[in-house]
Design an enzyme around this catalytic site. Structure first.
Site, PDB file in Angstrom:
ATOM      1  N   CYS A 156      -5.364  13.563 -18.585  1.00 26.79           N
ATOM      2  CA  CYS A 156      -4.702  14.175 -17.489  1.00 26.79           C
ATOM      3  C   CYS A 156      -3.868  15.402 -17.980  1.00 26.79           C
ATOM      4  O   CYS A 156      -3.333  16.128 -17.270  1.00 26.79           O
ATOM      5  CB  CYS A 156      -3.713  13.142 -16.799  1.00 26.79           C
ATOM      6  SG  CYS A 156      -4.848  11.970 -15.970  1.00 26.79           S
TER       7      CYS A 156
HETATM    8  N1  COA Z   1      -5.554  -3.760  -2.026  1.00 21.58           N
HETATM    9  C1  COA Z   1      -4.700  -4.726  -1.828  1.00 21.58           C
HETATM   10  N2  COA Z   1      -4.020  -5.330  -2.860  1.00 21.58           N
HETATM   11  C2  COA Z   1      -3.933  -4.764  -4.007  1.00 21.58           C
HETATM   12  C3  COA Z   1      -4.997  -3.700  -4.419  1.00 21.58           C
HETATM   13  C4  COA Z   1      -5.740  -3.122  -3.246  1.00 21.58           C
HETATM   14  N3  COA Z   1      -6.579  -2.230  -3.545  1.00 21.58           N
HETATM   15  N4  COA Z   1      -4.688  -3.346  -5.700  1.00 21.58           N
HETATM   16  C5  COA Z   1      -3.674  -4.437  -6.080  1.00 21.58           C
HETATM   17  N5  COA Z   1      -3.626  -4.985  -5.177  1.00 21.58           N
HETATM   18  C6  COA Z   1      -2.331  -6.264  -5.241  1.00 21.58           C
HETATM   19  C7  COA Z   1      -2.211  -6.960  -6.584  1.00 21.58           C
HETATM   20  O1  COA Z   1      -3.251  -7.825  -6.804  1.00 21.58           O
HETATM   21  C8  COA Z   1      -0.964  -7.191  -6.674  1.00 21.58           C
HETATM   22  O2  COA Z   1      -0.816  -8.696  -6.066  1.00 21.58           O
HETATM   23  P1  COA Z   1       0.153  -9.953  -6.574  1.00 21.58           P
HETATM   24  O3  COA Z   1       1.260  -9.349  -6.372  1.00 21.58           O
HETATM   25  O4  COA Z   1      -0.308 -10.941  -5.537  1.00 21.58           O
HETATM   26  O5  COA Z   1      -0.379  -9.955  -7.954  1.00 21.58           O
HETATM   27  C9  COA Z   1      -0.222  -6.404  -5.883  1.00 21.58           C
HETATM   28  O6  COA Z   1      -1.379  -5.778  -4.911  1.00 21.58           O
HETATM   29  C10 COA Z   1       0.399  -5.348  -6.867  1.00 21.58           C
HETATM   30  O7  COA Z   1      -0.343  -5.028  -7.744  1.00 21.58           O
HETATM   31  P2  COA Z   1      -0.053  -3.858  -8.791  1.00 21.58           P
HETATM   32  O8  COA Z   1      -1.301  -3.514  -9.639  1.00 21.58           O
HETATM   33  O9  COA Z   1       0.968  -4.243  -9.640  1.00 21.58           O
HETATM   34  O10 COA Z   1       0.380  -2.598  -7.834  1.00 21.58           O
HETATM   35  P3  COA Z   1       1.320  -1.594  -8.148  1.00 21.58           P
HETATM   36  O11 COA Z   1       2.325  -1.714  -7.499  1.00 21.58           O
HETATM   37  O12 COA Z   1       1.693  -1.401  -9.772  1.00 21.58           O
HETATM   38  O13 COA Z   1       0.595  -0.292  -7.970  1.00 21.58           O
HETATM   39  C11 COA Z   1      -0.769   1.282  -9.177  1.00 21.58           C
HETATM   40  C12 COA Z   1      -0.750  -0.161  -8.572  1.00 21.58           C
HETATM   41  C13 COA Z   1      -2.046   1.287  -9.969  1.00 21.58           C
HETATM   42  C14 COA Z   1      -1.027   2.311  -8.076  1.00 21.58           C
HETATM   43  C15 COA Z   1       0.523   1.738 -10.022  1.00 21.58           C
HETATM   44  O14 COA Z   1       0.663   0.908 -11.134  1.00 21.58           O
HETATM   45  C16 COA Z   1       0.234   3.065 -10.516  1.00 21.58           C
HETATM   46  O15 COA Z   1       0.060   4.082 -10.048  1.00 21.58           O
HETATM   47  N6  COA Z   1       0.736   3.274 -12.100  1.00 21.58           N
HETATM   48  C17 COA Z   1       0.376   4.313 -12.759  1.00 21.58           C
HETATM   49  C18 COA Z   1      -0.834   4.673 -13.023  1.00 21.58           C
HETATM   50  C19 COA Z   1      -1.108   5.929 -13.414  1.00 21.58           C
HETATM   51  O16 COA Z   1      -0.251   6.979 -13.472  1.00 21.58           O
HETATM   52  N7  COA Z   1      -2.315   6.123 -14.066  1.00 21.58           N
HETATM   53  C20 COA Z   1      -2.896   7.082 -14.832  1.00 21.58           C
HETATM   54  C21 COA Z   1      -4.497   7.254 -14.568  1.00 21.58           C
HETATM   55  S1  COA Z   1      -4.559   8.838 -15.425  1.00 21.58           S
END
Ligand code: COA
Length: 372
Positions: A156
């Protein structure tokens, strides 16, 4: 020493986009089918049911509402769920070079520059289509340029590392005009069957024309300072590639596609990037409040809000830290450049802005720019 400036930027956007609702419907259809087909194994505890996705979660967790893609129908088809890009003969321009050229032409037009005046082209992106010949050399050929090109990948952060490399070439006298292209077909490495990440990425191409100050058009942005940083982490990884295929049957394993520990990325990258920006601004004796706009990498809305808040000391409105995630999703290296491209036009002479990208590696690149 000749100083380097950003003369212009360019953008190419695919014509099709996919809304969260469309994406979730496709994923949920596939997941429900999979669960029905595997009911006996799930009941016997031999398999785990696929969880369902939801549009409201996606928007709340990431700020993403839709994404542009180059192959909408195949991505949404529950029987495919991957882009289907027609294979082209070697005589035809490759898709990655084609979209890089489209963004490059936009940048050249925006600077009233002809391709023959450009000395070098860097293709700096996360998702290179092949090892060689370098995509950049194909772009060079398609644009009809002399000089040289090479590809580089810092995930990125590729665009900011590319701009910093172009600046170094210009300030060392190696080149006077350098195109940095960021073609990102992120859908090519995204696992559309992974509920936790299927919504993250989109496709796009950007280009940045970096030039010697004395040849740049009016209104260019001086590159005041660049900081680059990397720190190894496995929390964002993409193992796709011939060298990592142990056996043909392993080629489609999920771990050959994009994987991440989203929570860890969030927790580790936010302080890393905020500290880099704070230290950079302090080293240049610039108060964070003097920054008219932060063009941050576009991966997650809360991540951007938190980074901006840590740097400035309080929450900042979108006018100061613009968001394009809602329409483009995460477009890897191109994200901060799209934000810069779309929201730099109200800058007046001496206004200062900051382009910062971050991601896998980990990597981060931060560039202070000043409107001339
Ligand atoms: N739909 C519904 N629920 C979902 C889901 C989806 N698509 N994806 C995950 N969940 C659920 C999870 O299972 C979890 O449930 P639980 O609380 O019962 O365990 C809950 O939602 C929270 O999941 P989590 O993965 O902890 O969500 P988050 O708030 O951390 O958001 C991201 C996820 C990926 C959006 C976030 O962590 C993020 O953006 N991180 C940085 C990523 C990044 O910058 N990456 C760089 C890539 S180049």
């Amino acid at each position: 020493m000749t100083k380097a400036v950003i003369s212009s930027t360019g953008l190419w956007t695919p014509k099709d986009s996919i809304s969260n609702d469309e994406l979730v419907e496709s994923y949920n259809t596939w997941a429900e089918r999979w669960n029905a087909e595997n009911e006996a194994r799930i009941t016997a505890g031999q398999a785990t049911a696929k969880p369902l996705s939801s549009s409201s979660f996606i928007e709340k967790a990431s700020g993403i509402k839709s994404r542009f893609v180059i192959s909408k129908d195949a991505v949404l088809d529950p029987d495919i769920m991957a882009p289907r890009i027609k294979e082209r003969p070697d005589e035809e321009i490759s898709i990655l070079a084609e979209i890089a050229v489209a963004a490059a032409k936009d940048a050249l037009n925006n600077a009233n520059r002809a391709a023959k005046d450009v000395d070098a082209v860097l293709v700096a992106c996360s998702n290179l289509q092949r090892p060689y010949p370098a995509i950049s050399v194909e772009v060079q050929d398609a644009l009809g340029m002399e000089g040289f090109g090479f590809d580089m990948n810092v995930a990125c952060s590729s665009a900011t590392f590319g701009i910093a490399s172009a600046r170094a070439m210009i300030e060392s006298g190696q080149a006077r005009s350098v195109l940095v292209c960021n073609p990102e077909i992120c859908s090519g490495h995204l696992n559309f069957r992974d509920r936790d990440s299927h919504f993250i990425f989109g496709d796009v191409a950007t280009a940045v024309l970096v030039e010697a100050e004395d040849m740049a058009p009016d209104g260019a942005f001086a590159i005041v300072n660049t900081v680059l940083k990397t720190k190894f982490s496995n929390n964002i990884r993409n193992n796709f590639g011939f060298l990592n295929r142990a056996a043909p049957e392993s080629a489609n394993l999920p771990d050959k596609l994009f994987i991440q520990e989203g929570r860890k990325v969030f927790k580790e990258v936010v302080p890393l990037v905020a500290d880099i920006i704070k230290e950079q601004l302090a080293s240049q004796e610039i108060d964070p409040k003097q920054i008219k706009r932060f063009w941050l990498h576009q991966a997650n809305l809360s991540m951007n809000s938190l980074i901006a808040k840590k740097v400035v000391g309080h929450s900042v409105p979108e006018e100061i830290a613009p968001v394009i995630l809602d329409t483009y999703a995460n477009t890897s290296s191109a994200g901060s450049i799209i934000a810069f491209h779309k929201t730099k036009h109200d800058f007046k002479t001496a206004d200062i802005g900051l382009i910062c990208s971050f991601g896998a590696g980990y990597s981060a690149g931060s560039i202070i720019v000043e409107k001339r």
